[in-house]
Motif scaffolding. Structure first.
Motif, PDB file in Angstrom:
ATOM      1  N   VAL A 158       0.830  -1.216   0.000  1.00 41.45           N
ATOM      2  CA  VAL A 158       0.000   0.000   0.000  1.00 41.45           C
ATOM      3  C   VAL A 158       0.861   1.261   0.000  1.00 41.45           C
ATOM      4  O   VAL A 158       0.493   2.269  -0.610  1.00 41.45           O
ATOM      5  N   VAL A 159       2.030   1.190   0.634  1.00 37.40           N
ATOM      6  CA  VAL A 159       2.919   2.355   0.585  1.00 37.40           C
ATOM      7  C   VAL A 159       3.418   2.566  -0.844  1.00 37.40           C
ATOM      8  O   VAL A 159       3.407   3.684  -1.374  1.00 37.40           O
ATOM      9  N   MET A 160       3.822   1.477  -1.486  1.00 38.02           N
ATOM     10  CA  MET A 160       4.302   1.589  -2.863  1.00 38.02           C
ATOM     11  C   MET A 160       3.196   2.140  -3.763  1.00 38.02           C
ATOM     12  O   MET A 160       3.433   2.992  -4.626  1.00 38.02           O
ATOM     13  N   LEU A 161       1.978   1.665  -3.536  1.00 39.14           N
ATOM     14  CA  LEU A 161       0.830   2.145  -4.311  1.00 39.14           C
ATOM     15  C   LEU A 161       0.696   3.663  -4.196  1.00 39.14           C
ATOM     16  O   LEU A 161       0.525   4.370  -5.193  1.00 39.14           O
ATOM     17  N   ALA A 162       0.823   4.161  -2.982  1.00 38.59           N
ATOM     18  CA  ALA A 162       0.671   5.596  -2.773  1.00 38.59           C
ATOM     19  C   ALA A 162       1.836   6.373  -3.379  1.00 38.59           C
ATOM     20  O   ALA A 162       1.650   7.407  -4.029  1.00 38.59           O
ATOM     21  N   VAL A 163       3.060   5.867  -3.187  1.00 35.24           N
ATOM     22  CA  VAL A 163       4.233   6.583  -3.694  1.00 35.24           C
ATOM     23  C   VAL A 163       4.196   6.672  -5.215  1.00 35.24           C
ATOM     24  O   VAL A 163       4.420   7.735  -5.807  1.00 35.24           O
ATOM     25  N   MET A 164       3.859   5.552  -5.879  1.00 31.91           N
ATOM     26  CA  MET A 164       3.828   5.544  -7.335  1.00 31.91           C
ATOM     27  C   MET A 164       2.770   6.502  -7.876  1.00 31.91           C
ATOM     28  O   MET A 164       2.930   7.110  -8.924  1.00 31.91           O
ATOM     29  N   TRP A 165       1.695   6.626  -7.136  1.00 31.06           N
ATOM     30  CA  TRP A 165       0.595   7.506  -7.566  1.00 31.06           C
ATOM     31  C   TRP A 165       1.082   8.949  -7.743  1.00 31.06           C
ATOM     32  O   TRP A 165       0.553   9.693  -8.567  1.00 31.06           O
ATOM     33  N   LEU A 166       2.088   9.341  -6.952  1.00 33.31           N
ATOM     34  CA  LEU A 166       2.573  10.725  -7.041  1.00 33.31           C
ATOM     35  C   LEU A 166       3.022  11.072  -8.461  1.00 33.31           C
ATOM     36  O   LEU A 166       2.933  12.221  -8.890  1.00 33.31           O
ATOM     37  N   PHE A 167       3.499  10.065  -9.197  1.00 30.29           N
ATOM     38  CA  PHE A 167       3.948  10.332 -10.568  1.00 30.29           C
ATOM     39  C   PHE A 167       2.771  10.585 -11.514  1.00 30.29           C
ATOM     40  O   PHE A 167       2.961  10.944 -12.666  1.00 30.29           O
TER      41      PHE A 167
END
Lengths: 439, 231
Positions: A158-167
């Protein structure tokens, strides 16, 4: 179910099912546009309908993942959720955000990037939802006495999901950079973050239904996700063949995406082995069917159909044709839709305290959706091969070739209708179980 | 293998592959300005990209092969169609042929059209590792022109509106009173064809075909281009 706060997952599952149904309705409209000169062109033109179709997919899957996570985390951490109120708030924010997004599309409120059409304001709203979600999950997990792999990888996902969304948020002046980072969201979600979440949820279910020791299940979970990320991250390169990026990506992308099949094959073996060496009987046949079906369809849709056109020599001809649509439908269904349905069929009856209920409808859902999606995916595939051959190979005009593909679009429509029936039954099932009085 | 070993494998594999990926990303950043001619990425081209986003063009059309598969890819549209065609088409994209897939008129302003074309021109020059590929061989289906310019499409519409198919056949469809026109472009040029349309007896005294005096000069040209394209 052992913890009261797990119940928050119920409404996530219900909305997830309803949005799934809506997605399929819009899908039917899309395919009709291919067959007959564009029904509803004045109200919902193709681009708007496609934006709605794909964004509904993302939203219903997020609801499914989040519901699944809220079910699993208390049980893994052996504690109530940190805050049930936050989970409720986050649910409403996501629901309202999703609806505003879809209605906005109808009025041309769009960022105009495929799959990431949400306007920038709503994209920030998604960030807020994600932060609330991560905070809640994290605060629950740190109460635990013993960290498990399922917890850790779920949180990582879920952290990776959120971080990638920033792009997804900035505007890129250069189209090549635009798509370079576009794939950091699309690819690294579905072949990274989502895989982590899905694999953890699946490991949890296998653990529960088979009774195999945690040590063994988690060991294989680690190996699986190690391979997923080791191949998937650089495997992003298979999207960097033709978008203005350097030629060496043909090598990096080609080799690593060919290797991306390995973890999926391993996953199939894992699932089958755990089931075979189960320590307890599996009374819930339906969940067992979904679990094994999910592994097999994941393998077929994502690994086989992906592999078929991921090599640069093939992709040169099939890139940007219906072959991609075929792979997309099969892969999403096998890897994620089936996973969420597995989770829902496992968790929802438990949340309601129901130990026995008629699973007849659930089996119908299984067989109808699986068979119809197979037909749909293959029909898209044939259309795509015709298109690659005639349009790319023989240089025939785009629209002329579309006429030759029509019979296959028609097959997609018919299979889509069948699929819709399956999804309707699923929605009925979910609503029936969700509103049932506990025994 | 023990669980701890598996966990370490996971951590190290992820770290190493992420590092390689970031290294490749940095190198890609170095290469892209040259491969995409960023010096030619003017403000107007960027404004054009904003137009492209504003009307959500990308959910019907692919660009660099990415997007919706409903409509043709536009990566090379600047070099294949040319500026004039694009200007005319974007102003009024609705196909004159009612049976064909139709692009709704986006009602773009002249300025937006100009910006969009500048954007397409910049995209056209991106080094895409030779994608889309050149066809292995160029084939065509009977009764369809090789090219589809706005003029040819207009000509096709005129052919249909005036019911030329009552007497003539194209690709096996139509009447048998007049000659089959499926490959007429191979035998006759557009000049000869326009003369025939205006005054059939001037080129063939014995013909039964009536003169189409109601057609304007532009319409005759369009019809002749359509027929001339049938090879």
């Amino acid at each position: 179910m052992t913890y009261e706060s797990q119940k928050v997952a119920i409404k996530y599952f219900v909305i997830s099912a309803i949005f799934f149904g809506l997605q399929v309705v819009v899908g039917l409209l899309l395919i009709l546009k291919y067959i007959w000169p564009d029904p509803l062109i004045g109200i919902i033109p193709f681009n708007t309908a496609r934006a709605i179709h794909t964004n509904l997919l993302v939203v219903w899957m997020l609801f499914g993942f989040m519901g699944g996570t809220y079910y699993v985390v208390p049980e893994e951490s052996k504690t109530e959720l940190y805050s049930k109120k936050l989970a409720d708030l986050q649910f409403w924010l996501l629901l309202i955000g999703g609806l505003v997004g879809v209605i906005g599309f109808l009025f041309g409120w769009t960022a105009g990037r495929p799959l990431l059409e949400l306007p920038v304001e709503l994209k920030w709203a998604v960030v807020i939802v994600a932060l609330i979600f991560i905070f809640n999950v994290f605060m629950t997990m740190i109460r635990t006495k013993k960290w498990t792999a399922v917890q850790g990888l779920l949180l990582g996902g879920v952290v990776m999901l959120a971080v990638m969304w920033l792009f997804a948020i900035p505007f890129f002046k250069n189209l090549t950079f635009d798509y370079y980072y576009w794939w950091w969201v699309i690819h690294l979600w579905v072949e990274g973050a989502w895989e982590l979440i899905a694999a953890s949820l699946m490991a949890f279910i296998l653990l529960k239904i088979t009774g195999v020791e945690r040590q063994i299940v988690e060991k294989w979970l680690y190996i699986e996700v190690a391979l997923v990320l080791a191949t998937g991250i650089i495997g992003t390169g298979h999207h960097y063949y033709w978008i203005g990026t350097p030629g060496y990506w043909l090598w990096w992308g080609g080799i690593f995406s060919a290797l991306e099949t390995v973890p999926i094959v391993l996953m199939v073996f894992d699932t089958l082995r755990h089931v075979k060496h189960r320590k307890i009987e599996i009374p819930d046949r339906l969940v067992l069917y979904w679990t094994i079906g999910c592994a097999l369809f994941h393998f077929f849709g994502a690994a086989v159909m992906g592999m078929v056109h991921t090599l640069p020599q093939v992709n040169r001809w099939t890139h940007g044709t219906q072959v991609t649509a075929s792979h997309g439908h099969l892969a999403f269904f096998g890897a994620y839709a089936m996973l969420i349905l597995t989770v829902v069929y496992y968790a929802l009856p438990k949340l309601k305290g129901i130990s026995q209920y008629s699973q007849k409808r659930g089996f119908w859902v299984f067989w109808i959706t699986v068979s119809m999606m197979l037909i749909m995916g293959l029909a898209f595939g044939v259309a795509g091969v015709i298109q690659s051959y005639m349009q790319r190979g023989l240089g025939i005009d785009f629209l002329t070739v579309q006429d030759f593909m029509k019979p296959w679009f028609f097959a997609v429509f018919i299979a889509g209708l069948g699929f819709f029936v399956g999804v309707l039954l699923y929605i009925i099932d979910v609503l029936k179980i969700a509103t049932k009085k506990p025994e | 293998m023990e669980k701890k070993l598996a966990r370490n494998l996971f951590i190290w594999a992820t770290l190493i592959c992420s590092a390689v990926f970031i290294w490749l990303t940095i190198d890609t950043h170095r290469a892209i300005p040259k491969r995409t001619n960023t010096d030619k990425l003017t403000d107007e081209a960027v404004l054009g990209k904003r137009v492209w986003h504003k009307y959500n063009c990308n959910d019907c059309h692919t660009i660099l092969g990415i997007g919706g598969y409903y409509s043709p890819d536009v990566t090379k549209v600047y070099s294949t169609r040319g500026e004039t065609w694009l200007k005319t088409f974007l102003k009024n994209p609705e196909s004159p042929d009612p049976l064909r897939r139709k692009m709704p008129n986006q009602k773009l302003s002249d300025n937006e059209i100009k910006q969009l074309i500048t954007f397409f021109k910049w995209v056209d020059a991106i080094d895409t590792n030779e994608w889309p590929p050149k066809p292995i061989t160029v084939a065509k289906t009977t009764g369809d022109p090789l090219e589809e310019t706005a003029l040819i499409l207009k000509g096709k519409a005129i052919y249909n509106q005036n019911r030329c198919d009552l007497c003539h056949q194209i690709g096996g469809k139509g009447g048998i009173i007049g000659p089959d026109l499926s490959k007429v472009g191979g035998k006759r040029d557009t000049q000869w064809l326009s003369r025939l349309i205006k005054d059939p007896k001037s080129v063939n005294p014995g013909t039964q075909m009536p003169a189409y005096l109601q057609l304007s000069e532009d319409e005759v040209q369009a019809l002749a281009s359509f027929l001339g394209g049938l090879k």
